[in-house]
Design an enzyme around this catalytic site. Structure first.
Site, PDB file in Angstrom:
ATOM      1  CE  LYS A  31      -3.731  -2.468   2.298  1.00 39.81           C
ATOM      2  NZ  LYS A  31      -4.362  -2.856   3.573  1.00 39.81           N
ATOM      3  CD  GLN A  82      -3.233  -4.463   6.720  1.00 38.27           C
ATOM      4  OE1 GLN A  82      -3.153  -3.508   5.944  1.00 38.27           O
ATOM      5  NE2 GLN A  82      -3.844  -5.587   6.410  1.00 38.27           N
ATOM      6  CG  ASP A 121      -9.692  -0.244   4.686  1.00 35.87           C
ATOM      7  OD1 ASP A 121      -9.514  -0.513   3.477  1.00 35.87           O
ATOM      8  OD2 ASP A 121      -9.006  -0.735   5.594  1.00 35.87           O
TER       9      ASP A 121
END
Length: 299
Positions: free
Chosen positions: A52, A96, A119
């Protein structure tokens, strides 16, 4: 044989478009920034976070990673998130997963300001996606599938989409997106308790499989001409490879490709689109930073 839908190629095209828009934002003094919070030392998470961060850098964004030990306490992690929420230079925040069990992941995700929740996991953004409110961020994987459908010009109007899986990350938001005005698809959601799964999958004009079970869908479970999106990523033993394993999807690719009209491979299909759509969400968050934040603050 089915036409192979390359998420890798589409992803490269979209990232080039993103890079051009980042240049324009930088000219205005805005540098899109994604900050990833990594707790613990899970090897797979390390790989994902590195990917990422690298993707951000490739398109001209700033990619930051904040690392914390596995024994960090929830209040301390809340303080980290609160600081990022308040930082005007941070446009996207991502915690994460997975995180250690003593940290209540749902509560942690709810702590992220909805306007920075790239997200798309905050309840407010989940709700916005459900009702079709464009102010919300859609989770990256379903957003990636929708973008592949659009760019590959796959008809959805009145088509029957069968989704194998019922996760909040992929299946449920994708169902909402497909049923919305515009796509106008009819959607069936199935899961591991569905009786006679094959009777449902054989009815699909478009089949999406996201369960994490290698080879679950075989050629006899689909009808001729179906379009298949394989979201599964599974590691299976293979002594013929240098690493002793290979990555496969939830679909028997060789078998189903002989029946389908189009299919995504694993790897190289839906996977590359996921990080790309995360970049798209971060870019949009940076654009919105020009105006005051409007999302309701979480507790």
């Amino acid at each position: 044989m089915a036409r192979v839908i390359s998420g890798s190629e589409t992803s490269r095209t979209i990232r080039a478009e993103i890079a051009e828009e980042v240049v324009a934002l930088r000219a205005e003094g805005i540098v899109p920034c994604l900050t990833v919070v990594l707790v613990g030392d899970d090897p797979a998470s390390e790989v994902y976070v590195r990917s990422k961060t690298q993707a951000c850098q490739e398109v001209g964004m700033e990619g930051r990673t904040l690392r914390f030990p596995a024994d960090i306490q929830q209040d301390e992690l809340f303080g980290v998130v609160d600081g990022l929420n308040a930082d005007p230079e941070v446009h996207g925040i991502l915690v994460q997963l997975p995180i250690p069990e003593h940290l209540q992941y749902k509560t942690v995700l709810e702590r992220i300001h909805p306007d920075k929740d790239v997200d798309g996991f905050h309840p407010l953004n989940v709700g916005r996606a459900f009702v079709g409110d464009p102010a919300g961020f859609v989770p990256a994987t379903p957003a990636g599938i929708m973008e592949l459908i659009r760019r590959e010009e796959i008809p959805t109007h009145g088509k029957h989409v069968v989704i194998v899986g019922r996760s909040l990350i992929v299946s449920k938001p994708l169902a909402s997106l497909l049923m919305a005005p515009g796509p106008n698809a009819t959607v069936t959601l199935t899961h591991k308790y569905t009786v006679d799964l094959a009777s449902h999958t054989r009815m699909a004009d478009i089949l999406v499989v996201a369960v994490g079970k290698p080879g679950l869908i075989t050629a006899d479970m689909v009808k001729p001409g179906v379009v298949v999106f394989d979201v599964g990523v599974n590691r299976v033993a293979d002594g013929s490879t240098p690493r002793g394993h290979r990555i496969v999807g939830d679909v028997d690719f060789e078998g189903v490709a002989g029946v389908a009209s189009a299919i995504t491979p694993v790897p190289g299909g839906v996977g590359p689109m996921t990080i790309t759509m995360l970049l798209t969400n971060t870019l949009e968050a940076a654009r919105r930073a020009r105006r005051p934040q409007t999302g309701a603050r979480s507790r």
